[in-house]
Design a protein around this motif. Structure first.
Motif, PDB file in Angstrom:
ATOM      1  N   VAL A  27       0.848  -1.204   0.000  1.00 48.41           N
ATOM      2  CA  VAL A  27       0.000   0.000   0.000  1.00 48.41           C
ATOM      3  C   VAL A  27       0.883   1.253   0.000  1.00 48.41           C
ATOM      4  O   VAL A  27       0.622   2.212  -0.727  1.00 48.41           O
ATOM      5  CB  VAL A  27      -0.956  -0.016   1.222  1.00 48.41           C
ATOM      6  N   LEU A  28       1.957   1.227   0.804  1.00 49.11           N
ATOM      7  CA  LEU A  28       2.877   2.378   0.841  1.00 49.11           C
ATOM      8  C   LEU A  28       3.493   2.612  -0.537  1.00 49.11           C
ATOM      9  O   LEU A  28       3.574   3.745  -1.016  1.00 49.11           O
ATOM     10  CB  LEU A  28       3.995   2.131   1.864  1.00 49.11           C
ATOM     11  N   ALA A  29       3.932   1.515  -1.182  1.00 50.16           N
ATOM     12  CA  ALA A  29       4.564   1.638  -2.494  1.00 50.16           C
ATOM     13  C   ALA A  29       3.582   2.188  -3.518  1.00 50.16           C
ATOM     14  O   ALA A  29       3.905   3.114  -4.281  1.00 50.16           O
ATOM     15  CB  ALA A  29       5.107   0.279  -2.946  1.00 50.16           C
ATOM     16  N   LEU A  30       2.358   1.653  -3.499  1.00 54.61           N
ATOM     17  CA  LEU A  30       1.344   2.104  -4.451  1.00 54.61           C
ATOM     18  C   LEU A  30       0.981   3.562  -4.172  1.00 54.61           C
ATOM     19  O   LEU A  30       0.853   4.377  -5.108  1.00 54.61           O
ATOM     20  CB  LEU A  30       0.098   1.202  -4.319  1.00 54.61           C
ATOM     21  N   GLY A  31       0.842   3.902  -2.893  1.00 55.08           N
ATOM     22  CA  GLY A  31       0.517   5.278  -2.508  1.00 55.08           C
ATOM     23  C   GLY A  31       1.577   6.253  -2.993  1.00 55.08           C
ATOM     24  O   GLY A  31       1.258   7.317  -3.541  1.00 55.08           O
ATOM     25  N   ALA A  32       2.836   5.897  -2.816  1.00 52.66           N
ATOM     26  CA  ALA A  32       3.934   6.765  -3.255  1.00 52.66           C
ATOM     27  C   ALA A  32       3.869   6.957  -4.770  1.00 52.66           C
ATOM     28  O   ALA A  32       4.004   8.081  -5.278  1.00 52.66           O
ATOM     29  CB  ALA A  32       5.276   6.144  -2.859  1.00 52.66           C
ATOM     30  N   PHE A  33       3.628   5.864  -5.472  1.00 47.56           N
ATOM     31  CA  PHE A  33       3.585   5.916  -6.932  1.00 47.56           C
ATOM     32  C   PHE A  33       2.433   6.805  -7.412  1.00 47.56           C
ATOM     33  O   PHE A  33       2.603   7.701  -8.251  1.00 47.56           O
ATOM     34  CB  PHE A  33       3.446   4.488  -7.482  1.00 47.56           C
ATOM     35  N   ALA A  48       0.696   9.122  -5.719  1.00 46.50           N
ATOM     36  CA  ALA A  48       0.851  10.521  -5.317  1.00 46.50           C
ATOM     37  C   ALA A  48       1.839  11.231  -6.229  1.00 46.50           C
ATOM     38  O   ALA A  48       1.688  12.413  -6.548  1.00 46.50           O
ATOM     39  CB  ALA A  48       1.324  10.596  -3.867  1.00 46.50           C
ATOM     40  N   LEU A  49       2.828  10.499  -6.670  1.00 47.83           N
ATOM     41  CA  LEU A  49       3.854  11.096  -7.526  1.00 47.83           C
ATOM     42  C   LEU A  49       3.285  11.434  -8.902  1.00 47.83           C
ATOM     43  O   LEU A  49       3.480  12.544  -9.412  1.00 47.83           O
ATOM     44  CB  LEU A  49       5.023  10.113  -7.663  1.00 47.83           C
ATOM     45  N   ILE A  50       2.548  10.478  -9.499  1.00 44.08           N
ATOM     46  CA  ILE A  50       2.059  10.760 -10.854  1.00 44.08           C
ATOM     47  C   ILE A  50       0.913  11.767 -10.823  1.00 44.08           C
ATOM     48  O   ILE A  50       0.594  12.363 -11.845  1.00 44.08           O
ATOM     49  CB  ILE A  50       1.641   9.476 -11.626  1.00 44.08           C
ATOM     50  N   ALA A  51       0.314  11.979  -9.638  1.00 43.78           N
ATOM     51  CA  ALA A  51      -0.771  12.965  -9.555  1.00 43.78           C
ATOM     52  C   ALA A  51      -0.249  14.397  -9.414  1.00 43.78           C
ATOM     53  O   ALA A  51      -1.025  15.344  -9.476  1.00 43.78           O
ATOM     54  CB  ALA A  51      -1.680  12.620  -8.375  1.00 43.78           C
ATOM     55  N   VAL A  62       8.276   3.815   3.674  1.00 50.34           N
ATOM     56  CA  VAL A  62       7.620   4.858   4.465  1.00 50.34           C
ATOM     57  C   VAL A  62       8.093   6.244   3.993  1.00 50.34           C
ATOM     58  O   VAL A  62       7.263   7.099   3.662  1.00 50.34           O
ATOM     59  CB  VAL A  62       7.855   4.659   5.987  1.00 50.34           C
ATOM     60  N   PRO A  63       9.407   6.512   3.916  1.00 51.56           N
ATOM     61  CA  PRO A  63       9.817   7.837   3.430  1.00 51.56           C
ATOM     62  C   PRO A  63       9.382   8.112   1.992  1.00 51.56           C
ATOM     63  O   PRO A  63       9.052   9.260   1.666  1.00 51.56           O
ATOM     64  CB  PRO A  63      11.344   7.831   3.552  1.00 51.56           C
ATOM     65  N   ALA A  64       9.361   7.087   1.134  1.00 51.29           N
ATOM     66  CA  ALA A  64       8.919   7.314  -0.249  1.00 51.29           C
ATOM     67  C   ALA A  64       7.479   7.819  -0.255  1.00 51.29           C
ATOM     68  O   ALA A  64       7.154   8.790  -0.948  1.00 51.29           O
ATOM     69  CB  ALA A  64       9.044   6.017  -1.052  1.00 51.29           C
ATOM     70  N   ALA A  65       6.626   7.165   0.530  1.00 49.24           N
ATOM     71  CA  ALA A  65       5.214   7.572   0.563  1.00 49.24           C
ATOM     72  C   ALA A  65       5.061   8.964   1.169  1.00 49.24           C
ATOM     73  O   ALA A  65       4.340   9.809   0.638  1.00 49.24           O
ATOM     74  CB  ALA A  65       4.402   6.540   1.353  1.00 49.24           C
ATOM     75  N   VAL A  66       5.767   9.214   2.275  1.00 47.26           N
ATOM     76  CA  VAL A  66       5.643  10.532   2.930  1.00 47.26           C
ATOM     77  C   VAL A  66       6.161  11.628   2.001  1.00 47.26           C
ATOM     78  O   VAL A  66       5.524  12.676   1.832  1.00 47.26           O
ATOM     79  CB  VAL A  66       6.411  10.550   4.278  1.00 47.26           C
ATOM     80  N   ALA A  67       7.294  11.385   1.347  1.00 40.83           N
ATOM     81  CA  ALA A  67       7.874  12.411   0.473  1.00 40.83           C
ATOM     82  C   ALA A  67       6.969  12.676  -0.728  1.00 40.83           C
ATOM     83  O   ALA A  67       6.916  13.793  -1.237  1.00 40.83           O
ATOM     84  CB  ALA A  67       9.259  11.975   0.001  1.00 40.83           C
ATOM     85  N   SER A  89       7.567  20.040   4.877  1.00 36.74           N
ATOM     86  CA  SER A  89       8.951  19.685   5.225  1.00 36.74           C
ATOM     87  C   SER A  89       9.050  18.278   5.822  1.00 36.74           C
ATOM     88  O   SER A  89      10.146  17.768   6.057  1.00 36.74           O
ATOM     89  CB  SER A  89       9.540  20.709   6.194  1.00 36.74           C
ATOM     90  N   LEU A  90       7.890  17.634   6.050  1.00 35.19           N
ATOM     91  CA  LEU A  90       7.915  16.237   6.507  1.00 35.19           C
ATOM     92  C   LEU A  90       8.600  15.338   5.481  1.00 35.19           C
ATOM     93  O   LEU A  90       9.176  14.310   5.833  1.00 35.19           O
ATOM     94  CB  LEU A  90       6.483  15.721   6.720  1.00 35.19           C
ATOM     95  N   GLY A  91       8.518  15.735   4.210  1.00 33.74           N
ATOM     96  CA  GLY A  91       9.116  14.926   3.138  1.00 33.74           C
ATOM     97  C   GLY A  91      10.601  14.711   3.355  1.00 33.74           C
ATOM     98  O   GLY A  91      11.065  13.579   3.557  1.00 33.74           O
ATOM     99  N   PRO A  92      11.393  15.814   3.338  1.00 32.97           N
ATOM    100  CA  PRO A  92      12.840  15.645   3.553  1.00 32.97           C
ATOM    101  C   PRO A  92      13.157  14.982   4.894  1.00 32.97           C
ATOM    102  O   PRO A  92      14.069  14.155   4.979  1.00 32.97           O
ATOM    103  CB  PRO A  92      13.373  17.086   3.537  1.00 32.97           C
ATOM    104  N   ILE A  93      12.369  15.303   5.937  1.00 30.01           N
ATOM    105  CA  ILE A  93      12.644  14.703   7.260  1.00 30.01           C
ATOM    106  C   ILE A  93      12.484  13.181   7.183  1.00 30.01           C
ATOM    107  O   ILE A  93      13.333  12.426   7.654  1.00 30.01           O
ATOM    108  CB  ILE A  93      11.707  15.308   8.339  1.00 30.01           C
ATOM    109  N   ALA A  94      11.390  12.737   6.533  1.00 32.96           N
ATOM    110  CA  ALA A  94      11.151  11.290   6.425  1.00 32.96           C
ATOM    111  C   ALA A  94      12.267  10.612   5.631  1.00 32.96           C
ATOM    112  O   ALA A  94      12.634   9.473   5.913  1.00 32.96           O
ATOM    113  CB  ALA A  94       9.806  11.032   5.768  1.00 32.96           C
ATOM    114  N   LEU A  95      12.820  11.336   4.653  1.00 36.50           N
ATOM    115  CA  LEU A  95      13.863  10.734   3.814  1.00 36.50           C
ATOM    116  C   LEU A  95      15.177  10.521   4.580  1.00 36.50           C
ATOM    117  O   LEU A  95      16.097   9.871   4.079  1.00 36.50           O
ATOM    118  CB  LEU A  95      14.104  11.596   2.579  1.00 36.50           C
TER     119      LEU A  95
END
Ligand SMILES: [Zn+2]
Length: 571
Positions: free
Chosen positions: A328-334, A336-339, A447-452, A463-469
């Motif tokens: 789910v995290l992987a799909l969510g990251a994918f 969110a990115l293409i959107a 987890v960081p991929a999805a958050v970012a 700024s949660l993105g860079p922090i999660a990474l």
């Protein structure tokens, strides 16, 4: 120093009001450890190892237990091969020391608990493995006094240190009598009691059985994530007495205290520094309680796969649930990115220039690391955090200088493209981990991929993105983790630390670049403060790197690396 501490521990144990019958007699266990120390180093097939075997048998027979001395005979040690590389060729060894075996409870397939009684040459072997032997003698005494409801075999194995010889023989001859095997090895260090060697034979029912006994015993047991992945990948390479059982398809794990002196390693391992004073009585008591509670309930029937959660105490969840969450995290990251809306700015320095700037910064940091290392190979291993901070100062300072210089030519653009880099790298790493069966570790990147990927839509919280990474950097490059990985031979110290920093830190850098994509810093800030700040950062990093070297000489450190460091409090 040790005596007041022992007294305090005894008082603490009394004041806690632990009911009699729930634990072993720690004083007696420590007397056994002391008695083995008197015998000195006890390498297999020597007078000292024979006297150790007689000591153990004598203690067991003194309480009325029947000890079987399994006669030694030639043992076939299988070849050990990992990813096509042969670590040990198949060989036949002949030893003389016996395994000592005692049975308790009703007949039937048993819970087997083992401790090897030999040591390496020149080591008194208190933690490796006299403390485990001491605990097990006392567990045997308790089981003899009140027989367990389930079949239990206690074995003291010979010649572990030269290739798990006693356990190989035990597994070959008696493996079919065993429902579940536990090897105790490296016991009494101050680190947490940890499960190692849990192969794919160990699923949710077995982990829950261990967790439930740990709860009843009031002990927190850990199952380090990297251990679990390695034991699932390469069960043939297990290095303690559980290994021969796992290889024969008998469910088995290894319990040990992970670390000493606040580290996940024990610098006294296999050395003259492995002395009685380093055995932590509280850890000895803990293990005794856990083992007695494990004999309450028979090992369960095999079932679905399980995941022993980190951080929380003794919690196990179905492994499919972990895999599902990660998907789910992987799909969510994918998604969110293409959107994301694309907003390509023209006529500026874009992604290729950014990658070039990063490459220049990494190359300079790499050169500075090599130049300041002197004649040491991997001096950073001595004090990883200091080296990581110093190299980060150099890396970010250089990157800042290069990007500031380039911006004098053209403004930076980048929009979506930096974000794509920041998300795609951890997303790919996480998916590869999942595909390789390392779900225990994949979340560290997913987890960081999805958050970012989602963070840019979070307004003030973006700024949660860079922090999660920073999560992979923090977990993989944690000083204890690096030193443990190098100690166990999983981290080649010839690879400069800059390489790990660059690989793990690249998504974070990309996310920061995305955050700054349209900032214009004009006036004194851009012209003076930022360049001088970056330059000072590089200089500070270089100074720290050139002054921080291991205390032992380069040849010694390069040959022995961590073993070259002194054991605190032991000459
Ligand atoms: Zn050992």
């Amino acid at each position: 120093m040790i005596r007041p501490l022992c007294l305090l521990a005894a008082i603490a144990a009394c004041s806690a009001g632990a009911p009699v019958g729930q634990g072993i007699d720690v004083d007696r266990a420590m007397v056994h450890v002391g008695s083995m120390m008197v015998l000195g180093p006890r390498p297999g097939d020597t007078d000292a190892s024979r006297r150790t075997a007689e000591y153990i048998a004598g203690e067991l027979e003194a309480v009325g237990a029947t000890v079987e001395r399994m006669p030694a005979e030639p043992v076939e040690l299988p070849a050990i091969e990992v990813m096509g590389q042969v670590y040990r060729f198949k060989q036949r060894v002949t030893t003389t020391d016996p395994n000592l075996i005692v049975r308790f409870g009703p007949p039937g397939k048993a819970l087997l608990v083992m401790a090897h009684y030999d040591t390496v040459r020149d080591s008194p072997g208190a933690v490796d493995n006299a403390a485990a032997v001491g605990v097990l003698i006392e567990v045997a005494r308790m089981l003899h006094e009140g027989a367990p409801g389930v079949p239990v075999i206690i074995a003291f194995t010979a010649n572990e240190e030269i290739g798990l010889v006693g356990a190989e023989q035990l597994a070959a001859k008696r493996g079919d009598e065993v429902a579940f095997a536990i090897a105790l090895d490296l016991i009494g260090g101050s680190g947490e009691l940890s499960i190692n060697g849990a192969s794919t034979l160990i699923g949710a029912p077995e982990l829950r059985w261990l967790a439930s006994a740990a709860d009843r015993a009031g002990v927190v047991v850990r199952a380090p994530l990297a251990h679990r992945v390695i034991s699932r990948w390469w069960p043939q390479a297990e290095r303690s007495d559980h290994g021969p059982f796992t290889r024969r398809g008998v469910r088995a794990v290894h319990l040990y205290n992970r670390g000493q002196d606040g580290e996940w390693i024990d610098l006294a391992y296999h050395s003259a520094g492995d002395v009685l004073e380093r055995v932590d009585r509280a850890r000895v008591a803990e293990l005794g309680r856990l083992l007695l509670h494990l004999t309450d309930e028979a090992p369960p029937a095999a079932g679905g796969d399980g995941f022993w959660l980190p951080v929380v105490a003794n919690e196990v969840m179905p492994r499919w649930l972990l895999v599902a969450i990660e998907l789910v995290l992987a799909l969510g990251a994918f998604l969110a990115l293409i959107a994301q809306r694309t907003a390509f700015a023209r006529d500026g320095l874009g992604l290729v220039a950014g990658i070039g700037a990063f490459a220049v910064a990494v190359a300079s940091t790499f050169a500075i690391e090599l130049a300041t290392a002197g004649n040491y190979i991997g001096p950073w291993l001595h004090a990883p955090l200091r080296a990581e901070l110093a190299l980060s100062l150099v890396l970010f300072g250089t990157l800042g200088l290069v990007t500031l210089a380039l911006r004098r030519l053209r403004p930076w653009t980048g929009a979506l493209r930096y974000l794509v880099i920041a998300v795609v790298i951890p997303l790919v790493v996480g998916c590869v981990m999942l595909a390789l069966g390392a779900a225990e570790l994949a979340w560290i990147w997913l987890v960081p991929a999805a958050v970012a990927a989602i963070a840019p839509r979070l307004g003030v919280a973006r700024s949660l993105g860079p922090i999660a990474l920073l999560l992979p950097v923090a977990l993989v490059l944690a000083p204890n983790q690096l030193r443990e990985a190098a100690w166990n031979g999983f981290l080649p110290i010839t690879v400069p630390l800059t390489v790990w920093l660059a690989l793990l830190g690249a998504p974070f850098v990309a996310a920061v670049a995305w955050g700054f994509r349209r900032r214009t810093t004009t006036g004194p800030l851009g012209a003076f403060v930022l360049p001088v700040g970056c330059l000072l950062s590089v200089i500070a990093g270089v100074i720290v790197l050139s002054r921080a070297h291991p205390s032992c000489s380069p040849p010694d450190f390069n040959q022995f690396h961590l073993a070259c460091e002194r054991v605190p409090g032991v000459r």
